[in-house]
Design an enzyme around this catalytic site. Structure first.
Site, PDB file in Angstrom:
ATOM      1  N   HIS A 156      -3.398   0.402  -3.421  1.00  0.00           N
ATOM      2  CA  HIS A 156      -3.492  -0.637  -2.391  1.00  0.00           C
ATOM      3  C   HIS A 156      -2.409  -1.679  -2.690  1.00  0.00           C
ATOM      4  CE1 HIS A 156      -7.839   0.102  -0.773  1.00  0.00           C
ATOM      5  NE2 HIS A 156      -7.196   1.224  -0.980  1.00  0.00           N
ATOM      6  N   ASN A 198       0.833  -1.194   0.000  1.00  0.00           N
ATOM      7  CA  ASN A 198       0.000   0.000   0.000  1.00  0.00           C
ATOM      8  C   ASN A 198       0.877   1.256   0.000  1.00  0.00           C
ATOM      9  OD1 ASN A 198      -1.615   2.277   1.157  1.00  0.00           O
ATOM     10  ND2 ASN A 198      -3.216   0.728   1.241  1.00  0.00           N
ATOM     11  N   GLU A 210      -2.462  -4.885  -3.296  1.00  0.00           N
ATOM     12  CA  GLU A 210      -2.723  -5.795  -4.422  1.00  0.00           C
ATOM     13  C   GLU A 210      -2.577  -5.058  -5.760  1.00  0.00           C
ATOM     14  OE1 GLU A 210      -4.538  -5.211  -1.763  1.00  0.00           O
ATOM     15  OE2 GLU A 210      -5.564  -7.003  -1.012  1.00  0.00           O
ATOM     16  N   CYS A 219      -9.649  -4.112  -4.704  1.00  0.00           N
ATOM     17  CA  CYS A 219      -8.688  -5.175  -5.022  1.00  0.00           C
ATOM     18  C   CYS A 219      -9.405  -6.477  -5.409  1.00  0.00           C
ATOM     19  CB  CYS A 219      -7.744  -5.367  -3.854  1.00  0.00           C
ATOM     20  SG  CYS A 219      -6.822  -3.837  -3.507  1.00  0.00           S
ATOM     21  N   CYS A 258     -10.103  -5.594  -0.295  1.00  0.00           N
ATOM     22  CA  CYS A 258     -11.267  -4.699  -0.298  1.00  0.00           C
ATOM     23  C   CYS A 258     -11.983  -4.807  -1.645  1.00  0.00           C
ATOM     24  CB  CYS A 258     -10.814  -3.262  -0.044  1.00  0.00           C
ATOM     25  SG  CYS A 258     -10.020  -2.524  -1.496  1.00  0.00           S
ATOM     26  N   ASP A 306      -8.259   4.904   4.311  1.00  0.00           N
ATOM     27  CA  ASP A 306      -7.922   3.820   3.387  1.00  0.00           C
ATOM     28  C   ASP A 306      -9.086   2.874   3.131  1.00  0.00           C
ATOM     29  OD1 ASP A 306      -5.585   2.962   1.820  1.00  0.00           O
ATOM     30  OD2 ASP A 306      -5.919   1.062   2.825  1.00  0.00           O
TER      31      ASP A 306
END
Lengths: 155, 155
Positions: free
Chosen positions: B59, B48, B61, B89, B86, B149
């Site tokens: 992020h 991140n 990923e 992602c 999330c 975030d």
């Protein structure tokens, strides 16, 4: 709805996204543009940069959100995009809490509009012939690149 | 499942993601790391970068997928992440057609594991105490940054 019947703030927002898509097309990239607005003010805009940057995550909407920078809240923003947002970009809308998305067209690609609606996002589709024409030309000229961008494997 | 009972290729893949999360923590960022592997080979890893780059879309990923570069297919890849992905992602996983995700923990944040499973993605959760501890410390020290975030507005 069509671009010609839009309220002024949506007309301006969508025109910004379309201008981004044209810029991407002029660079030989995937011609999808996006802009994030709040109360008629541009927060950030961008376009698909897969070809230009070799970045598979740089879809138009992601590029616009990146260029808009960090925010504590997206509660009063609208995201404009020339094409129906895919799962990646719809996921960003959901994650960031963007309440409203205005989409140029969903004929070239259906995107994840139902997922967005199921999470309470207002989705407006414009059926814009200019956006559709940009995509139709690109898909005809660059089918392999398009399949790569939408995650479809060629056999 | 726990990290200690993993098959060797998953142990290596997850260790790579955890190393990325630690790197992010050392830089004062959101401590979430991710790595994309194929047949035991690292394709790209990242963490991140919201704080470091001011990029809300970076992020862990997304950073890993960006660093892996363009691919025609993700059909034989596994994405490792220290935290449950999330919506952004998970959307990337769905859009790119990544069939398998190995997650450090989903206690700090539930993510969109059910959405992933509903789209046919295999999800393995490790309940890794190291990943959980990294997140617990970060959330206690930086609650405002964490809320930003995950798209939670502070009132």
């Amino acid at each position: 709805m069509s671009p010609t019947t839009l309220a002024e703030h949506d007309r301006v927002g969508y025109a910004s996204a379309l201008e981004q898509a044209r810029r991407g097309a002029a660079e030989g990239g995937v011609p999808i543009g996006s802009s994030l607005f709040e109360h008629g003010k541009l927060l950030g805009s961008g376009y698909n940069r897969r070809v230009q940057d070799g970045d598979p995550t740089a879809h138009g909407e992601i590029d616009a959100l990146r260029n808009a920078g960090r925010r504590a809240s997206y509660a009063t923003t609208t995201l404009y995009s020339t094409l129906a947002p895919c799962a990646l970009c719809s996921g960003a809308v959901i994650q960031f809490g963007i309440p409203r998305v205005v989409v140029g067209e969903d004929a070239s690609f259906p995107g994840e509009l139902e997922l967005l609606r199921s999470r309470g996002v207002e989705v407006v589709v414009l059926d814009d012939p200019e956006a559709t024409e940009l995509m139709a030309r690109f898909i005809a000229e660059e089918p392999t690149l398009w399949n790569e961008d939408i995650g479809v494997e060629e056999t």
